[in-house]
Design a protein around this motif. Structure first.
Motif, PDB file in Angstrom:
ATOM      1  N   SER A  64      51.029  37.550  40.938  1.00  0.00           N
ATOM      2  CA  SER A  64      51.413  36.299  40.353  1.00  0.00           C
ATOM      3  C   SER A  64      51.663  35.359  40.836  1.00  0.00           C
ATOM      4  O   SER A  64      51.104  34.637  42.038  1.00  0.00           O
ATOM      5  N   GLN A  65      51.861  34.220  39.700  1.00  0.00           N
ATOM      6  CA  GLN A  65      51.665  32.985  40.545  1.00  0.00           C
ATOM      7  C   GLN A  65      52.723  32.979  41.441  1.00  0.00           C
ATOM      8  O   GLN A  65      52.993  31.505  42.358  1.00  0.00           O
ATOM      9  N   GLU A  66      53.917  33.346  41.182  1.00  0.00           N
ATOM     10  CA  GLU A  66      54.919  33.129  42.024  1.00  0.00           C
ATOM     11  C   GLU A  66      55.000  33.466  43.171  1.00  0.00           C
ATOM     12  O   GLU A  66      55.417  33.328  44.376  1.00  0.00           O
ATOM     13  N   TYR A  67      54.415  34.261  43.336  1.00  0.00           N
ATOM     14  CA  TYR A  67      53.570  35.137  44.602  1.00  0.00           C
ATOM     15  C   TYR A  67      53.093  34.491  44.919  1.00  0.00           C
ATOM     16  O   TYR A  67      52.948  34.443  46.202  1.00  0.00           O
ATOM     17  N   LEU A  68      51.875  33.786  44.706  1.00  0.00           N
ATOM     18  CA  LEU A  68      51.018  32.717  45.525  1.00  0.00           C
ATOM     19  C   LEU A  68      52.051  31.614  45.681  1.00  0.00           C
ATOM     20  O   LEU A  68      51.498  31.249  46.847  1.00  0.00           O
ATOM     21  N   HIS A  69      52.842  30.959  45.274  1.00  0.00           N
ATOM     22  CA  HIS A  69      53.695  29.801  45.574  1.00  0.00           C
ATOM     23  C   HIS A  69      54.070  30.330  46.908  1.00  0.00           C
ATOM     24  O   HIS A  69      54.458  29.496  47.190  1.00  0.00           O
ATOM     25  N   VAL A  71      53.737  32.581  49.238  1.00  0.00           N
ATOM     26  CA  VAL A  71      53.034  32.571  50.519  1.00  0.00           C
ATOM     27  C   VAL A  71      52.531  31.063  50.331  1.00  0.00           C
ATOM     28  O   VAL A  71      52.225  30.712  51.777  1.00  0.00           O
ATOM     29  N   ARG A  72      52.155  29.962  49.546  1.00  0.00           N
ATOM     30  CA  ARG A  72      51.345  29.160  49.993  1.00  0.00           C
ATOM     31  C   ARG A  72      52.656  28.432  50.475  1.00  0.00           C
ATOM     32  O   ARG A  72      52.096  27.544  51.811  1.00  0.00           O
ATOM     33  N   ASP A  73      54.225  28.171  50.525  1.00  0.00           N
ATOM     34  CA  ASP A  73      55.088  27.590  50.822  1.00  0.00           C
ATOM     35  C   ASP A  73      54.979  27.885  51.878  1.00  0.00           C
ATOM     36  O   ASP A  73      55.601  26.967  53.127  1.00  0.00           O
ATOM     37  N   ILE A  74      55.466  29.322  52.431  1.00  0.00           N
ATOM     38  CA  ILE A  74      55.256  29.740  53.706  1.00  0.00           C
ATOM     39  C   ILE A  74      54.057  29.032  54.744  1.00  0.00           C
ATOM     40  O   ILE A  74      54.196  28.352  56.324  1.00  0.00           O
ATOM     41  N   ARG A  75      52.668  29.128  54.460  1.00  0.00           N
ATOM     42  CA  ARG A  75      52.029  28.631  55.385  1.00  0.00           C
ATOM     43  C   ARG A  75      52.073  26.990  55.490  1.00  0.00           C
ATOM     44  O   ARG A  75      50.994  26.868  56.260  1.00  0.00           O
ATOM     45  N   ILE A  76      52.256  26.611  54.480  1.00  0.00           N
ATOM     46  CA  ILE A  76      52.371  25.152  54.669  1.00  0.00           C
ATOM     47  C   ILE A  76      53.699  24.570  55.332  1.00  0.00           C
ATOM     48  O   ILE A  76      53.107  23.488  56.800  1.00  0.00           O
ATOM     49  N   ASP A  77      54.998  25.433  55.372  1.00  0.00           N
ATOM     50  CA  ASP A  77      55.935  25.559  56.625  1.00  0.00           C
ATOM     51  C   ASP A  77      55.317  25.411  57.921  1.00  0.00           C
ATOM     52  O   ASP A  77      55.492  25.126  59.185  1.00  0.00           O
ATOM     53  N   GLU A  78      54.246  27.033  58.606  1.00  0.00           N
ATOM     54  CA  GLU A  78      53.963  27.104  59.415  1.00  0.00           C
ATOM     55  C   GLU A  78      52.601  25.814  59.855  1.00  0.00           C
ATOM     56  O   GLU A  78      52.725  25.463  60.790  1.00  0.00           O
ATOM     57  N   ILE A  93      49.872  38.032  57.259  1.00  0.00           N
ATOM     58  CA  ILE A  93      50.555  38.601  55.141  1.00  0.00           C
ATOM     59  C   ILE A  93      51.681  39.866  54.889  1.00  0.00           C
ATOM     60  O   ILE A  93      52.336  40.058  53.798  1.00  0.00           O
ATOM     61  N   GLU A  94      51.558  41.147  55.524  1.00  0.00           N
ATOM     62  CA  GLU A  94      51.966  42.150  54.721  1.00  0.00           C
ATOM     63  C   GLU A  94      53.141  42.053  55.314  1.00  0.00           C
ATOM     64  O   GLU A  94      54.285  42.561  54.412  1.00  0.00           O
ATOM     65  N   ASP A  95      53.900  41.492  56.151  1.00  0.00           N
ATOM     66  CA  ASP A  95      55.275  41.247  56.395  1.00  0.00           C
ATOM     67  C   ASP A  95      55.629  39.762  54.939  1.00  0.00           C
ATOM     68  O   ASP A  95      56.929  40.199  54.667  1.00  0.00           O
TER      69      ASP A  95
END
Length: 111
Positions: A64-69, A71-78, A93-95
């Protein structure tokens, strides 16, 4: 059932559920807007739905787009933290997936 590959090589089953021209009537039946028939499989006018045509997951699960967004937000914060000198490793990614599923229910695109 016949399949077609999308732009990224993911196999998509041909059928009413994956058709660009499907509509659902008041009784929940799918019908083709091109030929106005109620189909169980697919008709000659079948075209892959735009959402399926553009999906990029190489393992065949349409996410889903919501899931991809999420993950994207988490990766941007990192990445921002790393830019400011934080040397801790990024989350697996599993966590992230387990956390999202606990909050939402599913990572897949629902039809």
């Amino acid at each position: 059932m016949k399949t077609r590959k999308n732009k990224r090589g993911i196999k998509v089953k041909k059928g009413c559920v994956s058709c660009k021209y499907k509509e659902i009537d008041s009784k929940g039946r799918r019908h083709c807007t091109k030929c106005s028939t109620i189909e169980e499989g697919y008709c000659t006018k079948w075209r892959m739905a735009d959402a399926l045509r553009m999906k990029r997951n190489p393992f065949g699960i349409i996410k889903s787009q919501e899931y991809l967004h999420y993950v994207r937000d988490i990766r941007i914060d990192e990445a921002e933290k790393a830019w400011h000198g934080d040397t801790s490793p990024g989350r697996e990614i599993e966590d992230i997936r387990k956390e999202y599923c606990a909050k939402q229910k599913s990572i897949s695109y629902g039809f």
